[in-house]
Scaffold this motif. Structure first.
Motif, PDB file in Angstrom:
ATOM      1  N   GLY A  52      39.512  33.234  28.394  1.00 20.49           N
ATOM      2  CA  GLY A  52      39.591  32.418  29.615  1.00 20.49           C
ATOM      3  C   GLY A  52      40.407  33.066  30.724  1.00 20.49           C
ATOM      4  N   ARG A  53      40.864  34.267  30.456  1.00 21.47           N
ATOM      5  CA  ARG A  53      41.785  34.945  31.374  1.00 21.47           C
ATOM      6  C   ARG A  53      41.232  35.073  32.806  1.00 21.47           C
ATOM      7  NH1 ARG A  53      45.947  39.023  30.655  1.00 21.47           N
ATOM      8  NH2 ARG A  53      45.849  40.357  32.490  1.00 21.47           N
ATOM      9  N   GLY A  54      39.956  35.409  32.877  1.00 21.61           N
ATOM     10  CA  GLY A  54      39.328  35.625  34.187  1.00 21.61           C
ATOM     11  C   GLY A  54      39.317  34.380  35.055  1.00 21.61           C
ATOM     12  N   GLU A  55      39.291  33.214  34.438  1.00 25.09           N
ATOM     13  CA  GLU A  55      39.339  31.978  35.238  1.00 25.09           C
ATOM     14  C   GLU A  55      40.785  31.534  35.449  1.00 25.09           C
ATOM     15  OE1 GLU A  55      36.919  31.294  32.223  1.00 25.09           O
ATOM     16  OE2 GLU A  55      35.883  32.699  33.538  1.00 25.09           O
ATOM     17  N   ARG A  56      41.596  31.792  34.431  1.00 23.91           N
ATOM     18  CA  ARG A  56      42.965  31.279  34.469  1.00 23.91           C
ATOM     19  C   ARG A  56      43.861  32.034  35.454  1.00 23.91           C
ATOM     20  NH1 ARG A  56      46.898  31.237  30.801  1.00 23.91           N
ATOM     21  NH2 ARG A  56      45.961  32.917  29.576  1.00 23.91           N
ATOM     22  N   TYR A  57      43.734  33.351  35.463  1.00 22.23           N
ATOM     23  CA  TYR A  57      44.622  34.138  36.321  1.00 22.23           C
ATOM     24  C   TYR A  57      44.026  34.249  37.725  1.00 22.23           C
ATOM     25  CZ  TYR A  57      47.535  35.537  32.350  1.00 22.23           C
ATOM     26  OH  TYR A  57      48.387  35.541  31.281  1.00 22.23           O
ATOM     27  N   THR A  58      43.908  33.093  38.332  1.00 17.48           N
ATOM     28  CA  THR A  58      43.391  33.037  39.699  1.00 17.48           C
ATOM     29  C   THR A  58      44.223  32.014  40.481  1.00 17.48           C
ATOM     30  OG1 THR A  58      41.821  31.264  39.204  1.00 17.48           O
ATOM     31  CG2 THR A  58      41.006  33.532  38.988  1.00 17.48           C
TER      32      THR A  58
END
Ligand code: F6P
Length: 557
Positions: A52-58
């Protein structure tokens, strides 16, 4: 010296700007230990461990979207960086800036570029006076003037309307105006020609005016101090050029306006102070594109668009001031730069706008970032113990890909990149925009994940070539996305970087708002100029290299 302070007189720092030395802050120490653990971790591992990193680190602010997931950080890194910001007094320092405290301590000045874009309803009191009404009075004067020039109501000396506008300025009195003109060209009045002269090299002026008629040309002499050698030399050449064609001193009033804080020098130059647009010592040169220094921008895009740009700046100011650090775009970007600069020893940051209109954005950022944070001492005058401001550079995509990206992908240096892209183009043309954006995403992906030897081998590449075709990856980047290049979006983007620079400076505890490093060269150049022009031989009092260069030039010029 620009300030009223003499050496040794630097005001005592307010308590909020006196943090524990950087290396002694608990978060810094914790980051050192943490770096030992995760510094070598590959982005492939980090993404694999957290789908989920790509959505979370935004994070998103007023339509500016930041994906920072392709950075070499974990939740723990981010927690510690935010803690570092708190321990460094970033919150208090933000408040001190917005409040008008004299945080530029070596020049004893407030740093209030945020007041330039404050709405009329706000009040920012400096030395007992609300500065916001004065800001709006100048904006109104600029608007009236711009309307007259744009409509043709402002006539030149021979009664013709103005067709050419030449901004003469350098540093902050040039880079912001040039960048904004290029960025917002789409919105510009196309029957007006804009030129920008900055260099003391006479070719700059000569080329800028070679095809212009003086009686249709308006010069904007932009200089905060109105004493800058390059600008004053170009302004005098402009006056001679104009009078060479119009042969009447009174023509100056119709063809020159000044943008400055120094009414006395403006008057001395011969520009009626009626035709002067003022600003204030609390606006740093590199933070001045939204002051009267932006007059060329307003002339190009019109007062309404200019005000929309200011609204964009203001929206980012509010975001910076009020948003928790974990979701605060400028704070996150500033912290990530500190992380790479001080822990990974990264020397530079590449800013890569995938937008032709932003072609001068990296050049603009160079002054903003490097004149601000290229400092070797902290606020109390002691030598810094870490690296400070990295080198910013860049070119618009996709041009850079066919030039220096090789080094970013396969060289030995770590170069964090900021990719900037837009959902919509202002010039829809076949598949161009999708192709452009495909490249943004592809580059960030390739940098982060690379290509392993196994993957290369599986493609049937000959053994000897495999090492050459491997992409190690693990090269960090931010991706910034926004709707399209509008005046408002440009304001938000510039303010984003202004405040990211502020955050870095606050952590390093340096004065991000002075620029003493430009002084020595200026003084030496004045002395050497005398030696180059003098009929008698110089006294040879420089070092042997400088002496013989001067001698060689004198012989050959
Ligand atoms: O390069 C030094 C500097 O003082 C910059 O900070 C500034 O933007 C530039 O010179 C131009 O100064 P001025 O607007 O006073 O001509």
């Amino acid at each position: 010296m620009r300030s009223g302070l003499d050496k040794g007189e630097i005001k005592r720092m307010p308590t909020a700007t006196k943090p524990v030395p950087l290396g002694d802050r608990p978060a810094w120490k914790a980051l050192q230990g943490h770096f030992e653990q995760i510094g070598g971790k590959h982005l492939r591992e980090l993404f694999a461990a957290d789908p989920g990193r790509g959505e979370r680190y935004t994070a998103e602010a007023d339509g500016i979207f930041l994906d920072y997931s392709k950075n070499r950080v974990t939740d723990e890194t981010l927690k510690l960086l935010v803690q570092l910001a708190e321990e460094s007094g970033v919150r208090e320092k933000i408040e001190a800036m917005f409040r008008g405290d004299k945080i530029n301590i070596t020049e004893d000045r407030a740093v209030l570029h945020v007041a330039l874009r404050a709405p009329k309803s706000e009040s920012i009191v400096l030395d007992g006076e609300d500065v916001v009404p004065a800001v709006h009075a100048v904006l109104d004067k600029m608007s009236g003037f711009s309307d007259r020039v744009r409509s043709g109501a402002w006539k030149g000396h021979t009664g013709k309307k103005i067709r050419n506008i030449v901004n003469i300025g350098i540093g902050g009195s040039d880079l912001g105006p040039v960048m904004a003109y290029e960025a917002l060209k789409h919105y510009s009045q196309r029957d007006l020609v804009f030129r920008f002269v900055s260099n003391v090299d006479g070719s700059d002026f000569a080329e800028a005016v070679q095809d212009l008629q003086a009686d249709e040309t308006l010069f904007l002499v932009a200089s905060k101090t109105f004493t800058t050698l390059e600008t004053m030399t170009n302004a005098h050449s402009a006056r001679e050029w104009l009078l060479g064609q119009l042969s009447d001193e009174t023509a100056v009033a119709k063809h020159f306006v000044a943008i400055s804080t120094n009414a006395k020098e403006v008057g001395k130059f011969g520009i009626d102070t009626e035709n002067m647009f003022g600003f204030w010592d609390w606006v740093g040169g590199r933070y001045s594109m939204d002051s009267a220094i932006g007059l060329s921008t307003m002339l190009a895009i019109g007062p309404d668009n200019f005000r929309a740009m200011l609204a964009g700046f203001h929206a980012m100011d509010v975001h910076f001031r009020t948003t928790p650090f974990e979701k605060n775009l400028p704070v996150l970007m500033g912290l990530l730069t500190v992380w790479y600069t001080d822990f990974f020893d990264a020397q530079t940051v590449a800013v890569l706008p995938y937008e032709q209109y932003l072609k001068r954005f990296p050049a603009y950022l160079q002054q903003l970032t490097m004149e601000s944070n290229g400092k070797h001492v902290t606020l109390d005058g002691t030598h810094v113990t870490t690296q400070t401001g990295p080198i910013y550079w860049g070119e618009p995509g996709t041009n850079g890909q066919h030039s220096f990206y090789q080094l970013i992908h396969q060289g030995t240096r770590l170069i964090p990149c900021d990719f900037i892209g837009f959902y919509k183009t202002l010039n829809p043309l076949g598949r161009h925009h999708d192709m452009l954006m495909a490249n943004v995403f592809a580059q960030a992906e390739a940098l982060a994940f690379g290509k392993t030897a196994e993957e290369v081998k599986a493609e049937g590449v000959a053994e000897a070539l495999i090492p050459h075709k491997v992409f190690e990856g693990n090269r960090p980047s931010n991706t910034i996305l926004a709707e399209s290049v509008t005046p408002e979006v440009l304001g938000k983007l510039v303010a984003l970087y202004e405040h990211a620079v502020f955050t870095q400076g606050a952590i390093w505890n340096i004065d991000s708002f002075d620029q003493w490093g430009v002084e020595l060269g200026k003084v030496l150049a004045t002395r050497i100029l005398g030696e180059l022009e003098s009929a008698s031989a110089p006294d040879g009092s420089h070092d042997s290299s400088t002496n013989s260069l001067i001698e060689r030039y004198r012989k050959n010029k």
